[in-house]
Design a protein around this motif. Structure first.
Motif, PDB file in Angstrom:
ATOM      1  N   ASP A 157       0.828  -1.208   0.000  1.00 12.74           N
ATOM      2  CA  ASP A 157       0.000   0.000   0.000  1.00 12.74           C
ATOM      3  C   ASP A 157       0.863   1.260   0.000  1.00 12.74           C
ATOM      4  O   ASP A 157       0.540   2.257  -0.671  1.00 12.74           O
ATOM      5  CB  ASP A 157      -0.917   0.003   1.219  1.00 12.74           C
ATOM      6  CG  ASP A 157      -1.975  -1.092   1.148  1.00 12.74           C
ATOM      7  OD1 ASP A 157      -2.229  -1.596   0.027  1.00 12.74           O
ATOM      8  OD2 ASP A 157      -2.527  -1.452   2.205  1.00 12.74           O
ATOM      9  N   ALA A 158       1.954   1.216   0.746  1.00 13.38           N
ATOM     10  CA  ALA A 158       2.832   2.387   0.782  1.00 13.38           C
ATOM     11  C   ALA A 158       3.482   2.632  -0.576  1.00 13.38           C
ATOM     12  O   ALA A 158       3.577   3.781  -1.039  1.00 13.38           O
ATOM     13  CB  ALA A 158       3.896   2.195   1.855  1.00 13.38           C
ATOM     14  N   LEU A 159       3.903   1.571  -1.232  1.00 10.28           N
ATOM     15  CA  LEU A 159       4.509   1.729  -2.552  1.00 10.28           C
ATOM     16  C   LEU A 159       3.472   2.154  -3.589  1.00 10.28           C
ATOM     17  O   LEU A 159       3.777   2.929  -4.514  1.00 10.28           O
ATOM     18  CB  LEU A 159       5.173   0.419  -2.979  1.00 10.28           C
ATOM     19  CG  LEU A 159       6.402  -0.002  -2.160  1.00 10.28           C
ATOM     20  CD1 LEU A 159       6.889  -1.381  -2.588  1.00 10.28           C
ATOM     21  CD2 LEU A 159       7.519   1.028  -2.306  1.00 10.28           C
ATOM     22  N   GLU A 160       2.242   1.652  -3.448  1.00 13.70           N
ATOM     23  CA  GLU A 160       1.183   2.038  -4.380  1.00 13.70           C
ATOM     24  C   GLU A 160       0.879   3.524  -4.276  1.00 13.70           C
ATOM     25  O   GLU A 160       0.524   4.173  -5.278  1.00 13.70           O
ATOM     26  CB  GLU A 160      -0.072   1.216  -4.089  1.00 13.70           C
ATOM     27  CG  GLU A 160      -1.241   1.489  -5.024  1.00 13.70           C
ATOM     28  CD  GLU A 160      -0.957   1.051  -6.458  1.00 13.70           C
ATOM     29  OE1 GLU A 160      -1.608   1.590  -7.382  1.00 13.70           O
ATOM     30  OE2 GLU A 160      -0.085   0.176  -6.659  1.00 13.70           O
ATOM     31  N   SER A 161       1.015   4.092  -3.094  1.00 14.55           N
ATOM     32  CA  SER A 161       0.720   5.515  -2.915  1.00 14.55           C
ATOM     33  C   SER A 161       1.736   6.407  -3.610  1.00 14.55           C
ATOM     34  O   SER A 161       1.479   7.603  -3.812  1.00 14.55           O
ATOM     35  CB  SER A 161       0.673   5.856  -1.427  1.00 14.55           C
ATOM     36  OG  SER A 161       1.968   5.730  -0.848  1.00 14.55           O
TER      37      SER A 161
END
Length: 297
Positions: A157-161
């Motif tokens: 999720d952090a990388l997707e953001s």
């Protein structure tokens, strides 16, 4: 002429009355050491004291037993029997690597189980088995703890953001989360992963030592079974086989648990590196780009 004996001068002094024994001063009992004339003479010794003798007591008769009964003879007469040396020689031949590193421990175990008896075999390695069962519990708890942390999903999720939202409709209907929102959660996850690595190292070291101890007990039973051969009865042979199987299963369980924990540690180490990279490289670069007014790419 009469000769008379001259009389002594008499001064009319009264003669002192004889001492009355009944009026003698009373001596306190605490200071009374006894009068020699009152004490009775000690009886004369009848000779030197005679030592106690138990020769006059005859041993009790042995209880009658059934005719033809004989005491079962153990495989080894005593712990100093040459069979202990034979057992060490067999261990050196069958388990050379184990013997090289654990000769003294093997010798102690052989002296404990020899002469071999059914009661010893049925309880053999019971304490190491219980200790290993207790050491498996922390391994299981650490594996479950790693699964509940869900660090891979959080990192995704952090990388997707950090990726730009494709298309106009995506920008209208999907509001991307700021990468900075994930910083506290990822930092806490990294701390938990580091603690898991430390705890798992201790748990695996303890379990490995327990498995080595069980391996020694299993090897001792293998050598004893070989030495017993046909001298052991059917019950003893079955007990030896069952105990060896039980210890071997416990060793296999420890091996599988350490293998699983090793895989978890590998994943945790990879995640620690990825989280550190995101917190120390990716996120500062994004924050710098935002400060300069650049787009997120």
């Amino acid at each position: 002429m009469t000769h008379q004996i001259p009389k002594a001068f008499d001064f009319d002094e009264e003669a002192e009355p004889p001492a009355d024994p009944a009026r003698r001063p009373v001596v306190p009992q605490a200071f009374d050491f006894g009068d020699t004339e009152d004490g009775a003479a000690a009886p004369a010794s009848q000779g030197p004291p005679k030592a106690l003798s138990f020769d006059d007591f005859s041993p009790p008769p042995a209880p009658p037993g059934p005719p033809g009964s004989a005491v079962a003879r153990a495989l080894f007469d005593s712990e100093d029997h040459p069979a202990v040396r034979d057992a060490l020689a067999a261990a050196r031949s069958d388990f050379p690597a184990l013997f090289e590193h654990s000769e003294q421990r093997l010798a102690a175990l052989f002296r404990h189980i020899l002469p071999v008896r059914l009661s010893l075999v049925t309880e053999w390695a019971e304490r190491p088995l219980m200790e290993q069962a207790a050491l498996l519990q922390p391994i299981t708890e650490l594996v479950l703890k790693f699964a509940r942390m869900a660090v891979p999903a959080l990192l995704d999720d952090a990388l997707e953001s950090t990726r730009a939202t494709p298309g106009v409709l995506g920008k209208l209907f999907r509001r991307p989360a700021s990468p900075a929102r994930f910083k506290p959660a990822l930092a806490a996850s990294r701390t938990q992963l580091l603690q898991l690595m430390a705890d798992s190292e201790v748990a695996m070291r303890n379990l490995d030592e327990s498995a080595r101890n069980l391996t020694l007990h299993w090897a001792v039973l293998a050598v004893v079974s070989q030495l017993a051969g046909g001298a052991a009865d059917t019950t003893l042979r079955d007990a030896l086989m069952q105990r060896r199987t039980l210890i071997q299963q416990a060793m296999r369980q420890a091996e599988l648990s350490m293998l699983q924990m090793g895989q978890v540690r590998q994943q945790a180490a990879d995640l620690i590196g990825q989280v550190s990279s995101f917190l120390t490289v990716t996120l500062p670069a994004l924050e710098m780009a935002q400060a300069q007014g650049g787009p997120l790419k």
